[in-house]
Design an enzyme around this catalytic site. Structure first.
Site, short mmCIF file in Angstrom:
data_model
loop_
_atom_site.label_atom_id
_atom_site.label_comp_id
_atom_site.label_asym_id
_atom_site.label_seq_id
_atom_site.Cartn_x
_atom_site.Cartn_y
_atom_site.Cartn_z
N ILE A 25 49.04 28.88 5.09
CA ILE A 25 48.93 30.32 4.64
C ILE A 25 50.39 30.74 4.11
O ILE A 25 50.74 31.08 2.91
CB ILE A 25 48.30 31.50 5.22
N ILE A 73 58.48 32.47 18.58
CA ILE A 73 58.26 34.09 19.03
C ILE A 73 57.92 34.26 20.26
O ILE A 73 58.15 35.41 21.00
CB ILE A 73 57.51 34.87 18.02
N LEU A 92 51.61 35.72 10.95
CA LEU A 92 50.74 34.76 10.69
C LEU A 92 50.65 33.60 11.76
O LEU A 92 49.99 32.69 12.07
CB LEU A 92 51.18 33.95 9.55
N GLU A 137 36.34 35.11 12.12
CA GLU A 137 35.69 34.84 13.62
C GLU A 137 35.50 35.97 14.22
O GLU A 137 34.70 35.99 15.49
CB GLU A 137 36.44 33.98 14.35
N TYR A 181 39.31 32.48 21.21
CA TYR A 181 40.12 32.89 20.10
C TYR A 181 39.85 34.10 19.60
O TYR A 181 40.66 35.01 19.16
CB TYR A 181 40.20 31.74 18.94
N LYS A 185 41.91 37.57 19.19
CA LYS A 185 42.07 38.33 17.66
C LYS A 185 41.59 39.66 17.71
O LYS A 185 42.00 40.79 17.29
CB LYS A 185 41.51 37.59 16.94
N TRP A 211 39.94 29.99 4.04
CA TRP A 211 40.90 29.89 2.87
C TRP A 211 41.19 28.50 2.98
O TRP A 211 41.62 27.87 4.36
CB TRP A 211 42.12 30.75 3.13
N TYR A 331 32.11 24.28 23.31
CA TYR A 331 31.93 24.70 22.07
C TYR A 331 30.84 25.61 21.46
O TYR A 331 29.82 25.18 22.38
CB TYR A 331 32.09 23.51 21.06
N ARG A 337 28.80 33.09 7.57
CA ARG A 337 29.92 34.12 7.10
C ARG A 337 30.10 34.48 5.88
O ARG A 337 30.70 33.77 5.01
CB ARG A 337 31.18 33.32 7.45
N1 LIG Z 1 43.42 29.42 7.01
C1 LIG Z 1 42.15 30.28 7.24
O1 LIG Z 1 41.50 30.16 6.71
C2 LIG Z 1 42.48 31.32 8.38
C3 LIG Z 1 41.15 31.98 8.63
C4 LIG Z 1 40.98 32.90 9.66
C5 LIG Z 1 42.17 33.46 10.15
N2 LIG Z 1 43.45 32.66 9.91
C6 LIG Z 1 44.71 33.44 10.26
O2 LIG Z 1 45.72 33.39 9.50
C7 LIG Z 1 47.13 32.86 10.15
C8 LIG Z 1 47.82 31.79 9.43
O3 LIG Z 1 46.89 30.85 9.49
P1 LIG Z 1 47.08 29.28 8.85
O4 LIG Z 1 45.88 28.76 8.18
O5 LIG Z 1 48.27 29.24 8.03
O6 LIG Z 1 47.49 28.37 10.21
P2 LIG Z 1 48.75 27.33 10.35
O7 LIG Z 1 48.35 26.91 11.59
O8 LIG Z 1 48.77 26.34 9.23
O9 LIG Z 1 49.90 28.47 10.48
C9 LIG Z 1 50.53 29.06 11.56
C10 LIG Z 1 52.05 29.02 11.71
O10 LIG Z 1 52.31 29.74 12.69
C11 LIG Z 1 53.23 29.02 13.47
N3 LIG Z 1 53.48 29.65 14.73
C12 LIG Z 1 52.47 29.37 15.82
N4 LIG Z 1 52.94 29.82 16.96
C13 LIG Z 1 54.23 30.36 16.85
C14 LIG Z 1 55.16 30.83 17.61
N5 LIG Z 1 55.00 30.92 18.82
N6 LIG Z 1 56.65 30.91 16.93
C15 LIG Z 1 56.48 30.71 15.54
N7 LIG Z 1 55.80 30.16 14.94
C16 LIG Z 1 54.60 29.93 15.45
C17 LIG Z 1 52.86 27.53 13.36
O11 LIG Z 1 53.96 26.56 13.68
C18 LIG Z 1 52.43 27.35 12.12
O12 LIG Z 1 53.35 26.96 11.03
C19 LIG Z 1 46.61 32.81 11.66
O13 LIG Z 1 46.73 33.89 12.34
C20 LIG Z 1 45.10 32.55 11.67
O14 LIG Z 1 44.56 32.95 12.81
C21 LIG Z 1 43.55 31.66 8.62
O1 LIG Z 2 34.61 17.14 11.18
C1 LIG Z 2 34.11 18.13 10.97
C2 LIG Z 2 34.88 19.35 11.37
C3 LIG Z 2 34.31 20.51 11.31
N1 LIG Z 2 32.89 20.54 11.21
C4 LIG Z 2 32.33 21.98 11.15
O2 LIG Z 2 32.59 22.59 10.29
C5 LIG Z 2 32.66 24.12 10.44
C6 LIG Z 2 33.80 24.52 9.74
O3 LIG Z 2 35.17 24.25 10.84
P1 LIG Z 2 36.49 24.62 10.80
O4 LIG Z 2 36.93 24.60 9.33
O5 LIG Z 2 37.34 23.62 11.61
O6 LIG Z 2 36.65 25.89 11.38
P2 LIG Z 2 35.78 27.19 11.40
O7 LIG Z 2 35.41 27.68 10.11
O8 LIG Z 2 34.61 26.98 12.48
O9 LIG Z 2 36.80 28.36 12.34
C7 LIG Z 2 37.89 28.87 11.36
O10 LIG Z 2 37.61 29.76 10.58
C8 LIG Z 2 38.58 30.73 10.40
C9 LIG Z 2 39.86 30.49 11.75
O11 LIG Z 2 39.73 31.45 12.09
C10 LIG Z 2 40.94 29.86 11.23
O12 LIG Z 2 40.86 28.73 10.07
C11 LIG Z 2 39.17 29.03 12.36
O13 LIG Z 2 38.73 29.42 13.72
C12 LIG Z 2 32.28 24.24 11.74
O14 LIG Z 2 30.74 24.43 11.68
C13 LIG Z 2 32.75 22.95 12.45
O15 LIG Z 2 31.77 22.49 13.34
C14 LIG Z 2 32.20 19.46 11.07
O16 LIG Z 2 31.02 19.52 10.90
N2 LIG Z 2 32.78 18.12 10.93
#
Ligand SMILES: NC(=O)c1ccc[n+]([C@@H]2O[C@H](COP(=O)([O-])OP(=O)(O)OC[C@H]3O[C@@H](n4cnc5c(N)ncnc54)[C@H](O)[C@@H]3O)[C@@H](O)[C@H]2O)c1
Ligand SMILES: O=c1ccn([C@@H]2O[C@H](COP(=O)(O)OP(=O)(O)O[C@H]3OC[C@](O)(CO)[C@H]3O)[C@@H](O)[C@H]2O)c(=O)[nH]1
Length: 386
Positions: A25, A73, A92, A137, A181, A185, A211, A331, A337
């Site tokens: 992101i 951090i 993030l 989540e 997790y 959060k 996303w 798990y 959602r």
């Molecule tokens: N992608 C999604 O759909 C999604 C969904 C739900 C929540 N989020 C939240 O959005 C945020 C960003 O997600 P993302 O998908 O970009 O994940 P990502 O893992 O790609 O990015 C997280 C970044 O944080 C950095 N990081 C982690 N710990 C650190 C530390 N101690 N010091 C410095 N940097 C650190 C990692 O190196 C990484 O680059 C997260 O908080 C995640 O929980 C994302």
């Molecule tokens: O090879 C695979 C991998 C995963 N699944 C199933 O897909 C569903 C989505 O899984 P995933 O994208 O890994 O993550 P979740 O949606 O479960 O959780 C994320 O949602 C937001 C976030 O907070 C950050 O991105 C994270 O927790 C799930 O049902 C898996 O079991 C599969 O079938 N095969």
């Protein structure tokens, strides 16, 4: 022409301390801020591979507006100074890959709660605005999933649509460490909310709903560990690139709504530039129109990848696998959602645009262009060494 906010006021250039800027992101947000705004970014992360293309000291139009600080951090005394230098902090940083939640629960809890504490504290003590990334989540499971399978109430949106100010947070038992997790959060959200209520912290909380897009996670053995398990988009992309079956955890019955990263970033930019409308709010950011089961996602990605790569699909493209075998003990899963969009619509007038088909088409085109050659090379090396 001067850039104006949603109320017609000119937008002042900001200095933004972005923690976790090197992730999926963060990389898209940095790209957007550099190409479309005058804001300056102090980009903090332990990695910078995904933003290296933005950091070239010369020859880029935003030269000097983005500075990378390699900071963990957990233990770096520079953090408070960087927050003090900024108008706004966006956090993030997190461990946010489900494969880690039940296998590395301590790291997960520390990363999502303990490590975020100083960020909240420094923002509160220095009167700095905070945009904190939480997750969908935090809702956990839907109320509807506890009803009998044939209950007509399961069709009633009140039993499954997730609303920021109404829906309960429903997690499984403690031994289902998947929820470590979500629980961490949730507690950091509560702490931020309390800082707002008691000490006047100006905050916005973002709850992203799956996303997805280019640069999400890694392809195992190419730009990440061979044994690593990324999120579903990268797992399925990896299988398609290697011509392996896509693994459906517990039959792929869970449902998700996926949103294109570029649509979601538009929403974050509106939050950044409209503090009066965003402060004090928790926002769902997702696309309620893009709902599929994980099985349907696998089928759609298979069909699109055939078009993108020009290669035929496997005769049996998917295989079922138990969650215990795939993720290990402890798990559990969110069943469904669907984000309610009322609050973000009212405050920021934002709506997602991109259909699931279109976002998968552009993302798989990127995956194929970026990884297909590298995968072919590693696979032919492995065959030659046998
Ligand atoms: N992608 C999604 O759909 C999604 C969904 C739900 C929540 N989020 C939240 O959005 C945020 C960003 O997600 P993302 O998908 O970009 O994940 P990502 O893992 O790609 O990015 C997280 C970044 O944080 C950095 N990081 C982690 N710990 C650190 C530390 N101690 N010091 C410095 N940097 C650190 C990692 O190196 C990484 O680059 C997260 O908080 C995640 O929980 C994302
Ligand atoms: O090879 C695979 C991998 C995963 N699944 C199933 O897909 C569903 C989505 O899984 P995933 O994208 O890994 O993550 P979740 O949606 O479960 O959780 C994320 O949602 C937001 C976030 O907070 C950050 O991105 C994270 O927790 C799930 O049902 C898996 O079991 C599969 O079938 N095969």
């Amino acid at each position: 022409m001067a850039r104006v906010d949603l109320d017609g006021n000119p937008i002042k250039p900001l200095t933004i301390c972005m923690i976790g800027a090197g992730g999926f992101i963060g990389s898209h947000l940095c790209e957007k801020l550099m190409s479309e705004t005058p804001h300056k970014v102090l980009a903090l992360d332990v990695y910078n591979d995904k933003i290296r293309h933005l950091l070239d000291p010369e020859g880029l139009p935003w030269n000097g507006r983005i500075q990378f600080h390699r900071i963990n951090i957990k233990h770096d005394s520079r953090l408070e100074g960087l927050i003090k230098m900024s108008d706004l902090t966006i956090n993030l940083a997190a461990i946010c890959t489900p494969a880690d939640y039940n296998t590395r629960p301590l790291d997960t809890i520390y990363s999502n709660f303990i490590d975020a504490l100083p960020v909240v504290k420094y923002c509160s003590e220095n009167n700095k605005r905070l945009i904190h990334f939480s997750t969908c989540e935090v809702y956990g499971k839907t109320i509807g999933c506890f009803l009998p399978k044939d209950s007509p109430l399961r069709q009633d949106p009140d039993y499954y649509v997730l609303k920021e100010d109404v829906s309960p947070c429903i997690f499984g038992p403690i031994e289902k460490q998947r929820w470590s997790y979500a629980c961490a959060k949730q507690l950091i959200e509560r702490l931020i909310y309390a800082e707002g209520a008691e000490n006047g912290l100006e905050f916005t909380i973002v709850r992203p709903f799956n996303w997805i897009g280019p640069r999400m996670d890694f392809i195992p053995g190419i730009d990440g560990p061979s044994e690593g398990v990324p999120r579903v988009l990268a797992c399925f992309s990896n299988a398609l690139l290697r011509r392996e079956q896509l693994k459906l955890v517990d039959g792929g019955q869970s449902q998700r709504t996926f949103i294109y990263i570029k649509d979601a970033i538009e929403a974050v930019l509106l939050m950044i530039e409209n503090p009066a409308r965003a402060n004090g709010h928790i926002f769902n950011v997702g696309n309620p129109n893009n709902e599929v089961t994980v099985r349907q996602l696998a089928e759609m990605m298979t069909e699109i990848y055939v078009k993108v790569s020009g290669e035929p699909a496997l005769e049996v493209p998917t295989v079922d696998i138990s969650s215990k075998e795939f993720y290990g003990e402890g798990y559990d899963d969110s069943d469904k959602r669907i984000p309610d969009m009322t609050i973000i619509n009212k405050q920021l007038g934002w709506n997602p645009k991109t259909s699931l088909w279109d976002l998968l088409d552009s993302t798989l085109t990127y995956q194929h262009r970026t990884y297909a050659e590298a995968i072919k090379k590693t696979m032919s090396k492995a065959t030659a060494s046998k």
